[in-house]
Scaffold this motif. Structure first.
Motif, PDB file in Angstrom:
ATOM      1  N   ARG A   1       0.829  -1.200   0.000  1.00 31.22           N
ATOM      2  CA  ARG A   1       0.000   0.000   0.000  1.00 31.22           C
ATOM      3  C   ARG A   1       0.872   1.263   0.000  1.00 31.22           C
ATOM      4  O   ARG A   1       0.560   2.247  -0.666  1.00 31.22           O
ATOM      5  N   ILE A   2       1.960   1.220   0.741  1.00 33.47           N
ATOM      6  CA  ILE A   2       2.868   2.367   0.760  1.00 33.47           C
ATOM      7  C   ILE A   2       3.495   2.569  -0.615  1.00 33.47           C
ATOM      8  O   ILE A   2       3.610   3.704  -1.111  1.00 33.47           O
ATOM      9  N   GLU A   3       3.865   1.468  -1.255  1.00 30.73           N
ATOM     10  CA  GLU A   3       4.486   1.578  -2.587  1.00 30.73           C
ATOM     11  C   GLU A   3       3.533   2.199  -3.609  1.00 30.73           C
ATOM     12  O   GLU A   3       3.950   2.955  -4.480  1.00 30.73           O
ATOM     13  N   ARG A   4       2.247   1.885  -3.502  1.00 29.50           N
ATOM     14  CA  ARG A   4       1.288   2.436  -4.450  1.00 29.50           C
ATOM     15  C   ARG A   4       1.159   3.946  -4.298  1.00 29.50           C
ATOM     16  O   ARG A   4       0.825   4.646  -5.255  1.00 29.50           O
ATOM     17  N   ARG A   5       1.417   4.449  -3.105  1.00 30.53           N
ATOM     18  CA  ARG A   5       1.292   5.889  -2.871  1.00 30.53           C
ATOM     19  C   ARG A   5       2.560   6.653  -3.236  1.00 30.53           C
ATOM     20  O   ARG A   5       2.486   7.744  -3.794  1.00 30.53           O
ATOM     21  N   VAL A   6       3.723   6.102  -2.894  1.00 29.73           N
ATOM     22  CA  VAL A   6       4.959   6.885  -3.018  1.00 29.73           C
ATOM     23  C   VAL A   6       5.978   6.260  -3.963  1.00 29.73           C
ATOM     24  O   VAL A   6       7.038   6.833  -4.184  1.00 29.73           O
ATOM     25  N   GLY A   7       5.704   5.087  -4.531  1.00 30.28           N
ATOM     26  CA  GLY A   7       6.631   4.473  -5.463  1.00 30.28           C
ATOM     27  C   GLY A   7       7.706   3.655  -4.740  1.00 30.28           C
ATOM     28  O   GLY A   7       7.814   3.641  -3.513  1.00 30.28           O
ATOM     29  N   ILE A   8       8.527   2.982  -5.555  1.00 29.46           N
ATOM     30  CA  ILE A   8       9.539   2.085  -5.000  1.00 29.46           C
ATOM     31  C   ILE A   8      10.595   2.857  -4.219  1.00 29.46           C
ATOM     32  O   ILE A   8      10.900   2.541  -3.062  1.00 29.46           O
ATOM     33  N   ARG A   9      11.161   3.891  -4.826  1.00 31.40           N
ATOM     34  CA  ARG A   9      12.216   4.638  -4.134  1.00 31.40           C
ATOM     35  C   ARG A   9      11.661   5.276  -2.864  1.00 31.40           C
ATOM     36  O   ARG A   9      12.304   5.249  -1.800  1.00 31.40           O
ATOM     37  N   GLY A  10      10.473   5.850  -2.932  1.00 32.92           N
ATOM     38  CA  GLY A  10       9.882   6.461  -1.753  1.00 32.92           C
ATOM     39  C   GLY A  10       9.635   5.456  -0.643  1.00 32.92           C
ATOM     40  O   GLY A  10       9.817   5.759   0.542  1.00 32.92           O
ATOM     41  N   THR A  11       9.243   4.240  -0.995  1.00 31.55           N
ATOM     42  CA  THR A  11       9.033   3.204   0.008  1.00 31.55           C
ATOM     43  C   THR A  11      10.338   2.821   0.684  1.00 31.55           C
ATOM     44  O   THR A  11      10.411   2.678   1.911  1.00 31.55           O
ATOM     45  N   LEU A  12      11.392   2.639  -0.114  1.00 33.37           N
ATOM     46  CA  LEU A  12      12.694   2.288   0.452  1.00 33.37           C
ATOM     47  C   LEU A  12      13.202   3.378   1.388  1.00 33.37           C
ATOM     48  O   LEU A  12      13.680   3.102   2.496  1.00 33.37           O
ATOM     49  N   VAL A  13      13.109   4.623   0.961  1.00 34.37           N
ATOM     50  CA  VAL A  13      13.627   5.732   1.765  1.00 34.37           C
ATOM     51  C   VAL A  13      12.815   5.898   3.040  1.00 34.37           C
ATOM     52  O   VAL A  13      13.373   6.097   4.130  1.00 34.37           O
ATOM     53  N   ARG A  14      11.495   5.814   2.952  1.00 31.59           N
ATOM     54  CA  ARG A  14      10.665   5.998   4.140  1.00 31.59           C
ATOM     55  C   ARG A  14      10.808   4.825   5.118  1.00 31.59           C
ATOM     56  O   ARG A  14      10.828   5.024   6.337  1.00 31.59           O
ATOM     57  N   GLY A  15      10.883   3.609   4.599  1.00 30.06           N
ATOM     58  CA  GLY A  15      11.079   2.481   5.494  1.00 30.06           C
ATOM     59  C   GLY A  15      12.402   2.568   6.243  1.00 30.06           C
ATOM     60  O   GLY A  15      12.463   2.330   7.452  1.00 30.06           O
ATOM     61  N   MET A  16      13.465   2.932   5.538  1.00 27.55           N
ATOM     62  CA  MET A  16      14.761   3.067   6.192  1.00 27.55           C
ATOM     63  C   MET A  16      14.767   4.247   7.158  1.00 27.55           C
ATOM     64  O   MET A  16      15.463   4.204   8.193  1.00 27.55           O
TER      65      MET A  16
END
Length: 484
Positions: A343-358
């Motif tokens: 769900r997070i990836e659908r909102r912010v994309g792959i790079r955004g998911t990686l950066v926000r998770g980290m």
């Protein structure tokens, strides 16, 4: 307009089935014609099962993808899965139990705790490549059986020494080192044994089950080990972990399918292939940034985890059971992260998911030094810390692995994965040693603060570096969308 009838293929593949394209077929009954050679979604491999067809107006339409049928896995795979689950519980519990026993039974200093921790992780860095070369051309199941039985004997010996009050920090570190060597051998053997037991079509389903088991035990088992130390005592727990490895060996022994003969070994060629995998990984900007960030994160994460054991017991006055609860509940965060990552990836994309998770995983440990307060409040704050830590790290790992699988060619995927494991796991034992020495020189609280600050600096660098990567390289999300 539609392509000429003469150019239509005799059959068109849709969702893994061969569908006739002649008169009276599914296509002609709906007034449509298959595109000549359009058997997959644009930009996706032909094996994805997506289909594009020509409409009477000459336009194309994506008919989507049928959900693949999960292959049926054999009873022998169930025995292997059970062996891996049981052995992983014992292995991950031991990562916390051995250094915790050093603190509780031997009054070990932070440096000695770091030594025991480093002894557990160092073999992953040293033994992994050697074990892979040694197993090339040899049967894997006997090696796994020997590793399980060897760890059972070592932990049984440790239990007897603890019961007789004859254990020393250096002896505990030596046992941890030998157990770590056997664990590294068993892990490499398990990854190479699976393709000989499971058909190629069922490998994704089998790997999915094994990876899910590994993720849960990696987070939950250490905390459960801490709870067990307080509940049953050190010698009983060590004997139980040894018995767990014996159960894993029994599950492996019950596998009936014979292992096929291994192929011939290739010494120099193996070294050259390892170099090719490392060169590809270093030459890919997304893979290089993910590998460097994971290595940096593991280094300072281990500093924090090593020092946290001493800090929680001696300064926060946590019991072993309470310490285990604060760590084990991080598994709840990991489960939530796995469920919400898509769900997070659908909102912010792959790079955004990686950066926000980290970002979440790197910022969470900053709360640990703020716990100079009554024990219940400190325990609640530490629990929330590990919940957030598990959530962010799992979100990052889900798409880090997916991106690696998307960008690495099939013939290099194994070597790229080995390169990741060698580099990212190789910093863990260094972090354990650095954490122990730093805690003795600076104290536990300043060490945790500095390590948490280093995690945030690494995240800032990761966010900047990934922003410079060509956006078209972050393409794994599109493939996952098609697969759903």
């Amino acid at each position: 307009m539609s392509p000429p009838t003469a150019r239509w293929p005799a059959a068109t593949r849709r969702s893994g089935r061969t569908t006739p394209a002649g008169p009276g077929s599914w296509w002609s009954r709906r007034g449509r014609s298959p595109s000549p050679g359009a058997a997959a979604c644009p930009g996706y491999p032909r094996s994805s099962g997506c289909t594009t067809v020509w409409t009477p107006g000459g336009r194309t339409r994506n008919l989507g993808r049928r959900r693949p049928v999960t292959p049926v896995l054999s009873a022998d795979f169930g025995r292997l899965w059970a062996a891996q689950a049981v052995s992983q519980v014992a292995a991950k519990s031991g990562l916390l139990v051995l250094p915790l026993l050093a603190v509780l039974l031997l009054d070990a200093s932070p440096g000695e705790v770091g030594l025991v921790n480093a002894a557990q992780y160092a073999p992953v860095f040293v033994v992994t490549l050697l074990a892979g070369a040694w197993l090339d051309g040899r049967a894997r199941r006997p090696a796994m059986l020997a590793a399980h039985l060897g760890r059972a004997l070592l932990l049984g010996l440790a239990a007897v020494m603890v019961l007789a009050d004859a254990v020393h920090v250096w002896l505990l570190a030596a046992i941890a080192l030998q157990v770590g060597c056997l664990t590294a051998l068993a892990d490499v053997a398990a990854h190479t044994y699976l393709p000989t037991l499971v058909p190629a079509a069922a490998l994704p389903a089998a790997n999915s089950r094994l990876e899910a088991t590994y993720s849960v035990t990696q987070i939950a088992a250490p905390g459960l080990g801490g709870i067990a130390v307080g509940a049953v005592g050190g010698s009983t727990l060590l004997a139980s972990l040894g018995a767990t490895y014996a159960v894993a060996a029994a599950c492996l022994y019950r596998i009936r399918q014979p292992e096929p003969p291994a192929g011939p070994t290739r010494g120099a060629g193996a070294l050259r292939r390892i170099h090719e995998g490392a060169r590809f990984t270093a030459g890919s900007p997304p893979l290089r940034s993910l590998m460097v960030q994971a290595a940096w994160f593991n280094l300072f994460e281990q500093v924090i985890l090593t020092v946290y054991l001493v800090h929680a017991v001696r300064f926060l006055h946590f019991s072993p059971g309470l310490l285990g609860v604060t760590v084990a509940l991080g598994a709840v965060g990991a489960v939530c992260g796995s469920a919400l990552a898509r769900r997070i990836e659908r909102r912010v994309g792959i790079r955004g998911t990686l950066v926000r998770g980290m970002a979440v995983a790197s910022a969470a440990p900053l709360a640990i030094p703020l716990t100079a307060m009554p024990t219940p409040v400190a325990a609640a704050l530490c629990t929330v810390t590990f919940l957030a830590f598990g959530f962010g790290l799992t979100v990052f790992n889900v798409y880090s692995v997916s991106l690696r699988q998307r960008l690495a060619p099939d013939h290099l995927l194994g070597r790229v994965t080995a390169t990741f494991r060698f580099v990212t796991f190789g910093t863990i034992w260094i972090g354990a040693l650095v954490g122990g020495v730093a805690a003795e020189l600076l104290g536990t609280r300043p060490t945790i603060v500095l390590a948490a600050a280093a995690l945030l600096l690494g995240w800032v660098h990761f966010a900047i570096v990934t922003r410079r990567v060509e956006p078209t390289l972050w393409t794994v999300g599109e493939r996952l969308e098609c697969a759903s």
